[in-house]
Design an enzyme around this catalytic site. Structure first.
Site, mmCIF file in Angstrom:
data_model
loop_
_atom_site.group_PDB
_atom_site.id
_atom_site.type_symbol
_atom_site.label_atom_id
_atom_site.label_comp_id
_atom_site.label_asym_id
_atom_site.label_seq_id
_atom_site.Cartn_x
_atom_site.Cartn_y
_atom_site.Cartn_z
ATOM 1 C CG ASN A 9 -1.768 1.216 1.332
ATOM 2 O OD1 ASN A 9 -1.796 2.035 0.408
ATOM 3 N ND2 ASN A 9 -2.489 1.346 2.442
ATOM 4 C CE LYS A 11 -0.255 3.178 4.716
ATOM 5 N NZ LYS A 11 -0.177 3.259 6.177
ATOM 6 C CG HIS A 97 -5.831 1.957 5.188
ATOM 7 N ND1 HIS A 97 -5.425 2.868 6.134
ATOM 8 C CD2 HIS A 97 -4.797 1.092 5.030
ATOM 9 C CE1 HIS A 97 -4.199 2.566 6.514
ATOM 10 N NE2 HIS A 97 -3.787 1.489 5.864
ATOM 11 C CD GLU A 99 -2.970 5.448 6.731
ATOM 12 O OE1 GLU A 99 -2.919 5.484 5.486
ATOM 13 O OE2 GLU A 99 -2.078 4.922 7.432
ATOM 14 C CD GLU A 169 -3.458 -2.307 7.205
ATOM 15 O OE1 GLU A 169 -2.423 -2.615 6.615
ATOM 16 O OE2 GLU A 169 -4.015 -1.205 7.059
ATOM 17 N N GLY A 175 2.671 2.336 10.757
ATOM 18 C CA GLY A 175 3.644 3.415 10.599
ATOM 19 C C GLY A 175 4.331 3.820 11.896
ATOM 20 C CB SER A 215 5.417 -1.606 11.981
ATOM 21 O OG SER A 215 4.986 -0.281 12.205
#
Ligand code: 13P
Length: 252
Positions: A9, A11, A97, A99, A169, A175, A215
């Protein structure tokens, strides 16, 4: 046998030119040294998809969008529909996702529509779920994640459900450099699979690939992927370097 999948991904990173170079590098490395039984997917920005599809051998490296519109077509300025994604040659769409849920207000109702449109257009949703740190600390992560599934994908028919890839996730691991322990990953993946078995059947549950995201890198992927219910990874930062991404693909 369910598939092992390693999906990148990217992003909101890379120019089109940088993305094409990255895709070519991954394509070359995977052709030479990539584990043959792993499905490899690159999740690129919309602007890159057509060029990346042209740059890779799509029989070996699949291409994914990171989102799609909740409407089929029409006066929705700035949106990209599932049908448009399909017309690029991409085969996957990352949906839900954290985000997007957090920064762009994606609710379960919106996700319902996106999942349906993705499936109607013959694309594979890579459906993301996962809890924030406060939920993990309160110990209610299982109920939280299963509720996400109930509100967004457990309304699908068994036939459609089997077409999904699920990515767990944990938001606190995205991250942050902080990975879920192998026990935490296995426990949640098993909880998700058990919930699918209870809702649909053991046969359906056994067919669904459940990826871990947060991560993941070449050094921790072997331990994560060794778990019986972890069927691969959805990779953010480490998918931006071809060698690191290859290292994860070859972590089985
Ligand atoms: P990182 O691998 O950068 O933690 O990102 C995970 C992720 O969000 C993939 O969708």
């Amino acid at each position: 046998m369910r598939k092992k999948v390693v999906a990148g991904n990217w992003k909101c990173n890379t120019s089109v030119q940088e993305g094409v170079e990255l895709a070519k590098a991954v394509n070359e490395l995977v052709a030479k040294e990539g584990a043959e039984d792993v499905v490899v997917v690159l999740g690129t920005p919309f602007t890159h998809i057509t060029s990346v599809v042209d740059a890779v051998d799509t029989n070996r490296v699949g291409v994914s969008a990171q989102n799609c519109a909740a409407e089929a077509s029409g006066a929705y300025t700035g949106e990209v529909s599932a049908a448009m994604v399909k017309s690029t040659g991409a085969e996957y769409v990352i949906l839900g996702h954290s985000e997007r849920r957090e920064y762009y207000g994606e609710t379960s109702d919106i996700l319902n529509k996106k999942v349906a449109l993705t499936l109607e257009n013959g694309l594979t949703p890579i459906y993301c779920c996962g809890e924030a740190l406060d939920i993990r600390e309160a110990g209610t992560q299982k109920a939280y994640v299963i509720n996400q599934l109930e509100e967004t994908i457990f309304n699908l028919s068994a036939e459609d459900f089997k077409k999904l890839i699920i990515a767990y996730e944990p938001i606190w691991a995205i991250g942050t450099g902080k990975t879920a322990t192998t026990e935490q990953a296995q426990e949640m993946h098993k909880d998700i699979r058990d919930a699918i078995a209870a809702k649909y059947s053991q046969e359906v549950a056994d067919e669904i690939s459940i990826l871990y995201g947060g991560s993941a890198k070449p050094s921790n992927a072997p331990e994560l992927f060794a778990n019986p219910d972890v069927d691969g990874g959805l990779i953010g930062g480490a998918s931006l370097k071809a060698e690191d991404f290859l290292g994860i693909i070859n972590a089985y």
